[in-house]
Motif scaffolding. Sequence first.
Motif, mmCIF file in Angstrom:
data_model
loop_
_atom_site.group_PDB
_atom_site.id
_atom_site.type_symbol
_atom_site.label_atom_id
_atom_site.label_comp_id
_atom_site.label_asym_id
_atom_site.label_seq_id
_atom_site.Cartn_x
_atom_site.Cartn_y
_atom_site.Cartn_z
ATOM 1 N N ASN A 51 0.861 -1.182 0.000
ATOM 2 C CA ASN A 51 0.000 0.000 0.000
ATOM 3 C C ASN A 51 0.895 1.228 0.000
ATOM 4 O OD1 ASN A 51 -2.489 -1.454 0.435
ATOM 5 N ND2 ASN A 51 -1.752 -1.800 2.530
ATOM 6 N N PHE A 52 0.526 2.199 -0.800
ATOM 7 C CA PHE A 52 1.240 3.468 -0.791
ATOM 8 C C PHE A 52 0.279 4.577 -0.415
ATOM 9 C CE2 PHE A 52 3.647 0.942 -3.859
ATOM 10 C CZ PHE A 52 4.936 1.126 -3.397
ATOM 11 N N VAL A 53 0.737 5.431 0.500
ATOM 12 C CA VAL A 53 0.006 6.671 0.762
ATOM 13 C C VAL A 53 0.865 7.770 0.146
ATOM 14 C CG1 VAL A 53 -0.803 8.261 2.535
ATOM 15 C CG2 VAL A 53 -1.005 5.786 2.897
ATOM 16 N N ILE A 54 0.312 8.449 -0.847
ATOM 17 C CA ILE A 54 1.096 9.452 -1.566
ATOM 18 C C ILE A 54 0.697 10.829 -1.040
ATOM 19 C CG2 ILE A 54 1.654 10.385 -3.842
ATOM 20 C CD1 ILE A 54 0.681 7.559 -4.920
ATOM 21 N N ILE A 55 1.699 11.549 -0.544
ATOM 22 C CA ILE A 55 1.419 12.832 0.124
ATOM 23 C C ILE A 55 2.044 13.989 -0.652
ATOM 24 C CG2 ILE A 55 1.203 11.779 2.402
ATOM 25 C CD1 ILE A 55 4.075 12.567 2.990
ATOM 26 N N ASP A 56 1.698 15.220 -0.260
ATOM 27 C CA ASP A 56 2.216 16.357 -1.032
ATOM 28 C C ASP A 56 3.562 16.869 -0.522
ATOM 29 O OD1 ASP A 56 1.387 17.743 1.214
ATOM 30 O OD2 ASP A 56 -0.026 19.048 0.177
ATOM 31 N N SER A 103 -6.294 -0.197 10.734
ATOM 32 C CA SER A 103 -4.918 0.145 10.396
ATOM 33 C C SER A 103 -4.491 -0.606 9.146
ATOM 34 C CB SER A 103 -3.991 -0.261 11.534
ATOM 35 O OG SER A 103 -4.204 0.578 12.626
ATOM 36 N N ILE A 104 -3.589 -0.014 8.406
ATOM 37 C CA ILE A 104 -2.975 -0.718 7.276
ATOM 38 C C ILE A 104 -1.459 -0.561 7.405
ATOM 39 C CG2 ILE A 104 -4.892 -0.386 5.650
ATOM 40 C CD1 ILE A 104 -3.112 1.908 4.408
ATOM 41 N N VAL A 105 -0.731 -1.371 6.655
ATOM 42 C CA VAL A 105 0.718 -1.191 6.585
ATOM 43 C C VAL A 105 1.005 -0.546 5.233
ATOM 44 C CG1 VAL A 105 2.951 -2.349 6.523
ATOM 45 C CG2 VAL A 105 1.156 -3.170 8.069
ATOM 46 N N ALA A 106 1.712 0.574 5.260
ATOM 47 C CA ALA A 106 1.917 1.298 4.000
ATOM 48 C C ALA A 106 3.274 1.994 3.966
ATOM 49 C CB ALA A 106 0.815 2.355 3.833
ATOM 50 N N ASP A 107 3.708 2.298 2.748
ATOM 51 C CA ASP A 107 4.827 3.224 2.570
ATOM 52 C C ASP A 107 4.203 4.607 2.379
ATOM 53 O OD1 ASP A 107 6.386 0.987 2.560
ATOM 54 O OD2 ASP A 107 7.317 1.348 0.601
ATOM 55 N N VAL A 108 4.702 5.571 3.135
ATOM 56 C CA VAL A 108 4.209 6.933 2.966
ATOM 57 C C VAL A 108 5.233 7.649 2.089
ATOM 58 C CG1 VAL A 108 3.517 9.052 4.151
ATOM 59 C CG2 VAL A 108 3.149 6.822 5.244
ATOM 60 N N VAL A 109 4.824 8.007 0.884
ATOM 61 C CA VAL A 109 5.791 8.485 -0.109
ATOM 62 C C VAL A 109 5.403 9.852 -0.652
ATOM 63 C CG1 VAL A 109 6.352 6.107 -0.773
ATOM 64 C CG2 VAL A 109 4.613 7.368 -2.060
ATOM 65 N N GLY A 110 6.423 10.553 -1.202
ATOM 66 C CA GLY A 110 6.187 11.871 -1.775
ATOM 67 C C GLY A 110 6.057 11.813 -3.285
ATOM 68 N N PRO A 111 5.925 12.984 -3.921
ATOM 69 C CA PRO A 111 5.724 13.048 -5.366
ATOM 70 C C PRO A 111 7.015 13.033 -6.192
ATOM 71 C CG PRO A 111 4.834 14.980 -4.203
ATOM 72 C CD PRO A 111 5.766 14.303 -3.285
ATOM 73 N N ILE A 112 8.172 12.953 -5.519
ATOM 74 C CA ILE A 112 9.459 13.065 -6.229
ATOM 75 C C ILE A 112 9.760 11.793 -7.031
ATOM 76 C CG2 ILE A 112 11.950 13.216 -5.826
ATOM 77 C CD1 ILE A 112 11.154 15.744 -4.823
ATOM 78 N N CYS A 113 10.420 11.996 -8.161
ATOM 79 C CA CYS A 113 10.690 10.855 -9.043
ATOM 80 C C CYS A 113 11.924 10.084 -8.616
ATOM 81 C CB CYS A 113 10.827 11.353 -10.471
ATOM 82 S SG CYS A 113 9.320 12.154 -10.980
ATOM 83 N N PHE A 128 10.635 8.764 0.383
ATOM 84 C CA PHE A 128 9.612 8.269 1.318
ATOM 85 C C PHE A 128 9.786 8.968 2.662
ATOM 86 C CE2 PHE A 128 13.347 5.599 1.659
ATOM 87 C CZ PHE A 128 13.572 5.562 3.018
ATOM 88 N N LEU A 129 8.688 9.063 3.388
ATOM 89 C CA LEU A 129 8.784 9.570 4.760
ATOM 90 C C LEU A 129 8.631 8.439 5.758
ATOM 91 C CD1 LEU A 129 7.168 13.114 4.818
ATOM 92 C CD2 LEU A 129 9.457 12.394 4.261
ATOM 93 N N ALA A 130 8.093 7.310 5.296
ATOM 94 C CA ALA A 130 8.024 6.115 6.150
ATOM 95 C C ALA A 130 7.885 4.901 5.253
ATOM 96 C CB ALA A 130 6.833 6.202 7.096
ATOM 97 N N LYS A 131 8.460 3.804 5.711
ATOM 98 C CA LYS A 131 8.350 2.558 4.947
ATOM 99 C C LYS A 131 7.753 1.476 5.827
ATOM 100 C CE LYS A 131 11.041 2.387 1.002
ATOM 101 N NZ LYS A 131 12.022 1.781 0.143
ATOM 102 N N GLY A 132 6.841 0.689 5.262
ATOM 103 C CA GLY A 132 6.256 -0.429 6.004
ATOM 104 C C GLY A 132 5.666 0.006 7.327
ATOM 105 N N ARG A 133 5.018 1.156 7.334
ATOM 106 C CA ARG A 133 4.512 1.740 8.584
ATOM 107 C C ARG A 133 3.053 1.349 8.806
ATOM 108 N NH1 ARG A 133 6.049 6.649 10.966
ATOM 109 N NH2 ARG A 133 8.172 6.083 10.409
ATOM 110 N N ILE A 180 -0.296 2.427 9.881
ATOM 111 C CA ILE A 180 -0.990 3.706 10.093
ATOM 112 C C ILE A 180 -2.484 3.509 9.847
ATOM 113 C CG2 ILE A 180 0.873 5.332 9.505
ATOM 114 C CD1 ILE A 180 -0.450 5.521 6.716
ATOM 115 N N PRO A 181 -3.292 4.418 10.362
ATOM 116 C CA PRO A 181 -4.724 4.306 10.075
ATOM 117 C C PRO A 181 -4.959 4.426 8.564
ATOM 118 C CG PRO A 181 -4.315 5.929 11.801
ATOM 119 C CD PRO A 181 -2.977 5.550 11.247
#
Length: 418
Positions: free
Chosen positions: A299-304, A332-342, A347-352, A354-355
């Motif tokens: 799962n990826f949560v893509i943030i700004d 809760s889910i396990v996700a990588d929280v990632v940014g828009p950069i190529c 990432f700001l978190a990996k395998g985290r 989070i709700p």
Amino acid sequence: MDYFNFREQTLWCEDVSVEEIASKVGTPFYLYSHKTLVHHFRVFDLAFGEVPHIICFSVKANSNLSILRIFVAEGGGVDIVSGGELYRALQVGVDPMKIVYSGVGKTLDEIDYALKTGILMFNVESSEELGVINERACAMGKLARIALRVNPDVDPKTHPHISTGLKSNKFGIDIEKSREEYRRAKGLSNIEVIGVDCHIGSQVTQIAPFVDALDRLKNLISLLKKDGIEVEYLDLGGGLGITYNDELPPHPEQYAKAILGASGDLKCTFILEPGRVIVGNAGILVTRVLYNKSTDQKNFVIIDAGMNDLIRPSLYSSYHLIQPVVMKGRESIVADVVGPICESGDFLAKGRTIPRVERGELLAVMSAGAYGFTMSSNYNSRPRIAEVLVRDDQFFVIRERESYRDLVRGEDVPNFLK
Ligand code: LLP
């Protein structure tokens, strides 16, 4: 202790709701709490209250003028590592006699600027640098006050990129060679030896490495005395760690107690260069969820916000707690929280765990006040983000979000390309 708290499941900074600021300022942005900054500074300052001391805030941790101004108003000085940091310090009225200047690569221009300003002391990092400072002081008819930054060869047991007091690091002068270097310094016409300095590393969560370093410095100070060199200032650098996740660093009071206990009957003014411990937990990064995306594997949560805004996770695998600004009961889910950069490293978190968050909702990346904005960049031509300071029930934009125009400022296309 900080003043970021949930009130009825919604995150507030002091007496302002984070949602309200986001709606007015847009996202992402750094958000600092004035009360937390003042509190952290005072606790640290008070911990050394029984001895003469100067708290020289380490500008590299957070160099925003308003933040620096808070510490100046509290009587603090600064630890700088560049001409740019000196400029910032002077902009907010730091007393030059409370400025210490470290760094392995001071340029001639920077040395001249510091000499002209009349800073308290240069923390000299090499034999060649000492010679150059003497020459420049001579040319300008000035006396340069110095300490040698001694490399005490102690292991601070922190991330290898932020450990600085080991023989294998580029910093300072080998403690074994430092006595010799001090003798040389004493003989130089435009150098006044006033101190001994060390900085062993950052995010140090144990007391022992600080005390070990101090023991070695004490030994050096007594040898210097025999050489007729009186040490007025003992600069122990910064480095005290904070809790990002489950670390249990010593409280500043314990840290000060251990240092003062180990310093015995040393008669000198103590200089401390804290950065992270003052600002780290006084700031957060507020960002919005752009998209959710799931692959077969993840799962990826893509943030700004991206690695250009907060590089610590990508660079040091650092942990920052990430939580929704509005908490509500959900799975809760396990996700990588990632940014828009190529880049996959964005990432700001990996395998985290989070709700399960929704598109458009706000997230708070905690403990981002130190080495957050100061290490941010324009990579991918992303304007650097706003910085906001809350005081009680008011908030102030202390650095506006950059515009696209800011991105190209100073660039020029020569005629032959037009
Ligand atoms: N004094 C000197 C000479 C330093 O080099 C540093 C940090 C400090 C004081 C302040 O250290 P603090 O109290 O903040 O630990 N970018 C990395 C940290 C690099 C630290 C560099 N020197 C990070 O994000 O963890």
